[in-house]
Design an enzyme around this catalytic site. Structure first.
Site, PDB file in Angstrom:
ATOM      1  N   ASP A 114     -22.594 -10.601   4.320  1.00  0.00           N
ATOM      2  CA  ASP A 114     -21.217 -10.543   3.826  1.00  0.00           C
ATOM      3  C   ASP A 114     -21.147 -11.410   2.581  1.00  0.00           C
ATOM      4  O   ASP A 114     -21.034 -12.632   2.658  1.00  0.00           O
ATOM      5  CB  ASP A 114     -20.234 -11.057   4.893  1.00  0.00           C
ATOM      6  CG  ASP A 114     -18.792 -11.089   4.398  1.00  0.00           C
ATOM      7  OD1 ASP A 114     -18.567 -10.897   3.174  1.00  0.00           O
ATOM      8  OD2 ASP A 114     -17.891 -11.320   5.223  1.00  0.00           O
TER       9      ASP A 114
ATOM     10  N   HIS B 206      -6.587 -22.825   4.498  1.00  0.00           N
ATOM     11  CA  HIS B 206      -6.084 -21.439   4.556  1.00  0.00           C
ATOM     12  C   HIS B 206      -5.649 -21.044   5.974  1.00  0.00           C
ATOM     13  O   HIS B 206      -5.016 -20.009   6.171  1.00  0.00           O
ATOM     14  CB  HIS B 206      -7.155 -20.450   4.084  1.00  0.00           C
ATOM     15  CG  HIS B 206      -7.584 -20.669   2.667  1.00  0.00           C
ATOM     16  ND1 HIS B 206      -6.701 -20.639   1.612  1.00  0.00           N
ATOM     17  CD2 HIS B 206      -8.802 -20.955   2.123  1.00  0.00           C
ATOM     18  CE1 HIS B 206      -7.361 -20.883   0.485  1.00  0.00           C
ATOM     19  NE2 HIS B 206      -8.634 -21.084   0.765  1.00  0.00           N
TER      20      HIS B 206
ATOM     21  N   ASP C   2      -8.310 -28.426  -4.055  1.00  0.00           N
ATOM     22  CA  ASP C   2      -9.194 -27.262  -3.921  1.00  0.00           C
ATOM     23  C   ASP C   2      -8.712 -26.197  -4.917  1.00  0.00           C
ATOM     24  O   ASP C   2      -7.540 -26.161  -5.273  1.00  0.00           O
ATOM     25  CB  ASP C   2      -9.092 -26.737  -2.487  1.00  0.00           C
ATOM     26  CG  ASP C   2     -10.064 -25.609  -2.182  1.00  0.00           C
ATOM     27  OD1 ASP C   2     -11.092 -25.877  -1.537  1.00  0.00           O
ATOM     28  OD2 ASP C   2      -9.783 -24.448  -2.574  1.00  0.00           O
TER      29      ASP C   2
ATOM     30  N   HIS D   3      -8.442 -23.028  -4.478  1.00  0.00           N
ATOM     31  CA  HIS D   3      -7.664 -21.952  -3.862  1.00  0.00           C
ATOM     32  C   HIS D   3      -6.333 -22.495  -3.370  1.00  0.00           C
ATOM     33  O   HIS D   3      -6.225 -23.672  -3.011  1.00  0.00           O
ATOM     34  CB  HIS D   3      -8.426 -21.347  -2.684  1.00  0.00           C
ATOM     35  CG  HIS D   3      -9.765 -20.786  -3.048  1.00  0.00           C
ATOM     36  ND1 HIS D   3     -10.925 -21.507  -2.934  1.00  0.00           N
ATOM     37  CD2 HIS D   3     -10.110 -19.565  -3.555  1.00  0.00           C
ATOM     38  CE1 HIS D   3     -11.951 -20.750  -3.334  1.00  0.00           C
ATOM     39  NE2 HIS D   3     -11.480 -19.566  -3.724  1.00  0.00           N
TER      40      HIS D   3
ATOM     41  N   ASP E 130     -14.405 -26.872  -5.174  1.00  0.00           N
ATOM     42  CA  ASP E 130     -14.613 -25.621  -5.904  1.00  0.00           C
ATOM     43  C   ASP E 130     -13.774 -25.625  -7.186  1.00  0.00           C
ATOM     44  O   ASP E 130     -13.854 -24.713  -8.001  1.00  0.00           O
ATOM     45  CB  ASP E 130     -14.295 -24.403  -5.026  1.00  0.00           C
ATOM     46  CG  ASP E 130     -13.063 -24.590  -4.164  1.00  0.00           C
ATOM     47  OD1 ASP E 130     -12.272 -25.517  -4.421  1.00  0.00           O
ATOM     48  OD2 ASP E 130     -12.876 -23.797  -3.217  1.00  0.00           O
TER      49      ASP E 130
ATOM     50  N   TYR F  98     -18.743 -25.014  -3.564  1.00  0.00           N
ATOM     51  CA  TYR F  98     -19.849 -24.111  -3.246  1.00  0.00           C
ATOM     52  C   TYR F  98     -21.030 -24.229  -4.195  1.00  0.00           C
ATOM     53  O   TYR F  98     -22.036 -23.554  -4.013  1.00  0.00           O
ATOM     54  CB  TYR F  98     -19.322 -22.666  -3.175  1.00  0.00           C
ATOM     55  CG  TYR F  98     -18.135 -22.603  -2.242  1.00  0.00           C
ATOM     56  CD1 TYR F  98     -18.322 -22.691  -0.860  1.00  0.00           C
ATOM     57  CD2 TYR F  98     -16.830 -22.580  -2.721  1.00  0.00           C
ATOM     58  CE1 TYR F  98     -17.246 -22.715   0.011  1.00  0.00           C
ATOM     59  CE2 TYR F  98     -15.741 -22.595  -1.864  1.00  0.00           C
ATOM     60  CZ  TYR F  98     -15.957 -22.664  -0.496  1.00  0.00           C
ATOM     61  OH  TYR F  98     -14.889 -22.712   0.353  1.00  0.00           O
TER      62      TYR F  98
HETATM   63  C1  X5A Z   1     -11.798 -23.257   1.708  1.00  0.00           C
HETATM   64  C2  X5A Z   1     -12.107 -22.249   0.632  1.00  0.00           C
HETATM   65  C3  X5A Z   1     -12.221 -19.956  -0.040  1.00  0.00           C
HETATM   66  C4  X5A Z   1     -12.162 -18.550   0.467  1.00  0.00           C
HETATM   67  C5  X5A Z   1     -12.528 -17.592  -0.651  1.00  0.00           C
HETATM   68  C6  X5A Z   1     -12.482 -16.152  -0.220  1.00  0.00           C
HETATM   69  N1  X5A Z   1     -11.964 -20.962   0.951  1.00  0.00           N
HETATM   70  N2  X5A Z   1     -12.796 -15.286  -1.315  1.00  0.00           N
HETATM   71  O1  X5A Z   1     -12.501 -22.640  -0.457  1.00  0.00           O
HETATM   72 ZN    ZN Z   2     -11.356 -23.298  -2.045  1.00  0.00          ZN
END
Ligand code: X5A
Ligand code: ZN
Length: 663
Positions: A20, A135, A172, A174, A265, A305
């Protein structure tokens, strides 16, 4: 006491068992890389190591529904096919037989970190956890997140410690929509998130990630979203977001605890974020947050990441938590147009809810030609070559002792360990030569102090001492300041920032050549006498003080990139001790911690001790209840900023000068 570091090796067990591409980046190596780097840098052993424990089901119930918790518990017994099928029901989630255990450890680590900080076992701390949390929602996993670690920590702080004001900073890249949903009607949790948005073209593609989502019901104004509409945001953009959006609201909110959804990230090199902020930026962000809530900052890992960038950024965060000075930010600091537009839109959306954003009628910025100031080019550092993630070197930790020059016995000041008395002095003839133009320094105690100050300036610039404080007999203060500036320039400082509070005159024959930036708070009209000579009225209200410091002093200081900062508290400076402590704390940022504070030894001999502690990395006390600045003061400040922002780009708060007027 100190910095707590929470971790448990079992959290490396969960991993993706099928193909995935979307989930493949959330790996166990994220944790091991971060921990390895902390060890290699000698940072782990400077922390209070605590093993994470599992959160109980009752604790998970603070945020999550019993049915959802039971469902996650059930994944322990599923085979790969069933795990895969369940995972597919959520957006960007994978389950592993160990997920339930890992996720309970992650949540437990966040809870334990809050316990450590709120019981006083630690000042602050970091929980290195996975899976991440922000999230995750009441009854749904999302975006690699299973339980919402930070939301659980906030609920726990409210329930078990009776806290009323908790700030959650989500850096973060996101949007932590899970955290937003959990607290959107709750005024006791101020949730700030910046995130890659690109006008809703970036995951999770939500309308409610935009700046106009400000919370609902009693929680109106307690959700603060700063959407980034372009990739490539860097140090200047992040810093501007803190100075012009987050921190004004945060100081007005006056939190009792700060929780950080610390995803990395948002750092350079990350495949998800595609941003440009370098690891040092996280030391600055952390240091700025440590000025809130008496330094009670709990950071909990979220995303991140790019292993190298992640590891380095984690180290920067921990160094700052430990109280080390932050390394200077590389490159010139100029926020980009798109970032300024985002900052402007969130300030406009939040203005109805926050006194510190009101009356900010933005005077149309003068075009460069119309500026009353000469269009002198700024002596800024050359742009540095593009950041090479692979070439990061092992940085030795800088010497961080703080030295004091005192004429009174330090017993009265309760100096903390690590603060040393500066005994070494320049030779008598040398001190006399430097003192010559000034009658006030000619002999006796003033001359003895001067000899030590000369030596102290040198040692700070040479990196032998981190920072210093000098208590000076009142009649000798102005002269000692004058000599300190000259000595700093003589000893190799390329740029020297002087923040003078009180009735102090800029040394008249100091060249206005861009090597010194003179900022004076005094009972006078706001005026920019040149790009490097700025005078600001002394604010009475805490709100006025904060807008000066966050909206003017720090943007100028970060833009100037000084090698040394002199902070002088002179006659009738009018600052309360907590204000003086905050000013000095925040001025550690722009100059790698190289701050020399000069204070009058009377009438408040204890002030030197207070400043010694904050220079040494202790958190400043709270400013007390917020009082809004007067509209006149805000306007005068706004006018000054309008004059200066052509030259000092970190002052800008709007993308298109003058096209929006907030009332
Ligand atoms: C915690 C976090 C990212 C999810 C990305 C999905 N989640 N495309 O960085
Ligand atoms: Zn994130």
């Amino acid at each position: 006491m100190g910095t707590a570091l929470l971790y448990h090796e079992d959290m490396t067990a969960a991993r993706l068992l099928w193909d995935d591409p979307q989930c493949a980046i959330e790996t166990p190596e994220r944790l091991t890389a971060a921990l390895e780097r902390l060890r290699r840098r000698g940072l782990e052993r400077r922390c209070l190591r605590l093993a994470a424990r599992e959160a109980s089901e009752a604790e998970l119930g603070l945020v999550h529904s019993p049915e959802y918790v039971a469902l996650v518990r059930g994944t322990e017994a599923l085979d790969v096919e069933a795990l895969r099928e369940l995972s597919a029901q959520y957006d960007a989630v994978y389950f592993h037989p160990s997920t339930y255990h890992c996720a309970r450890l992650a949540a437990g680590a966040a809870l334990q970190l809050v316990d450590a900080v709120l019981t006083g076992a630690a000042h602050n701390g970091l929980a290195l956890v996975r899976p991440p949390g922000h999230h995750s929602q009441r009854a749904a996993a999302n975006g690699f997140c299973v339980f919402n670690n930070v939301a659980l920590a906030a609920k726990h702080a409210k329930q078990s410690y009776g806290l009323h004001r908790i700030l959650v900073v989500d850096w973060d890249i996101h949007h932590g929509q899970g955290t937003q949903y959990i607290f959107e009607d709750d005024p006791s949790v101020l949730y700030f998130s910046w995130h890659r948005y690109e006008y809703r073209h970036f995951w999770p593609f939500l309308r409610e990630s935009d700046a106009d989502a400000v919370g609902r019901g009693r929680g109106l104004g307690f959700t603060v979203n700063l959407p980034w509409n372009q990739v490539g945001m860097g140090n200047a953009d992040y810093l501007a977001a803190f100075l012009h959006v987050l921190l004004p609201l945060a100081f007005e909110f006056d939190p009792e605890l700060v929780l950080v959804s610390a995803g990395f990230d948002s750092a350079i090199g990350d495949p998800e974020g595609q941003m440009q902020a370098t690891p040092e930026c996280f030391a600055h962000l952390t240091q700025l947050l440590l000025a809130l809530a008496g330094g009670r900052v709990c950071a909990v890992l979220e995303g991140g990441y790019h292993l190298e960038s992640l590891a380095e950024s984690v180290c920067m965060t921990v160094q700052a938590l430990l109280g080390d000075p932050a390394p200077p930010l590389p490159g010139t600091l100029v926020p980009c147009r798109s970032a300024l537009e985002s900052i402007q839109s969130v300030r406009a959306a939040q203005a109805p809810h926050w006194a510190s954003l009101q009356h900010q009628a933005m005077a149309p910025a003068p075009s460069p030609g119309a500026s009353s100031l000469e269009g002198r080019p700024l002596p800024l550092l050359p742009r540095e070559p593009a950041y090479k993630v692979a070439a990061l070197s092992c940085r030795p930790s800088p010497p961080i002792c703080t030295a004091v020059v005192l004429t009174t016995p330090e017993a009265t000041l309760c100096l903390p360990p690590g603060v040393v008395r500066q005994e070494e002095a320049a030779p008598q003839e040398e001190a006399e030569a430097w003192a010559r133009p000034h009658g006030a320094l000619a002999q006796g105690e003033a001359l003895t102090v001067l000899g030590k100050v000369l030596c102290l300036v040198d040692r700070i610039l040479d990196g032998q001492v981190g920072s210093g404080i000098t208590a000076i007999p009142a009649p000798a203060l102005a002269a000692t300041l004058d000599v300190s500036i000259r000595r700093g320039l003589f000893h190799g400082a390329q740029r020297l920032l002087c923040v003078a509070v009180g009735q102090l005159d800029r040394p008249p024959d100091l060249a206005d050549d861009g090597r010194t930036l003179w900022l004076n708070f005094r009972d006078e009209q706001a005026a920019a006498l040149s790009v490097f000579h700025v005078s600001v009225p002394l604010p009475g209200a805490t709100g006025g003080f904060l807008s000066c410091v966050l909206g003017l002093v720090l943007p100028l200081a970060y833009g100037f990139q000084p090698d040394l900062v002199l902070v002088v508290l002179g006659p009738a400076h009018g600052l309360q001790d907590p204000q003086a402590a905050l000013l000095v704390t925040l001025l550690r940022g722009p100059a790698g911690g190289r701050v020399l504070a000069l204070v009058e030894e009377e009438p408040k001999p204890q002030l030197a001790g207070i400043l010694a502690r904050v220079l040494h990395g202790e958190a400043p006390p709270s400013l007390g209840p917020f009082s809004a600045a007067s509209p006149e003061f805000t306007q005068a400040l706004g006018h000054l900023r309008g004059q200066l922002e052509v030259h000092w780009k970190m002052l800008q708060v709007a993308g298109e000068a003058g096209d929006t007027v907030l009332s």
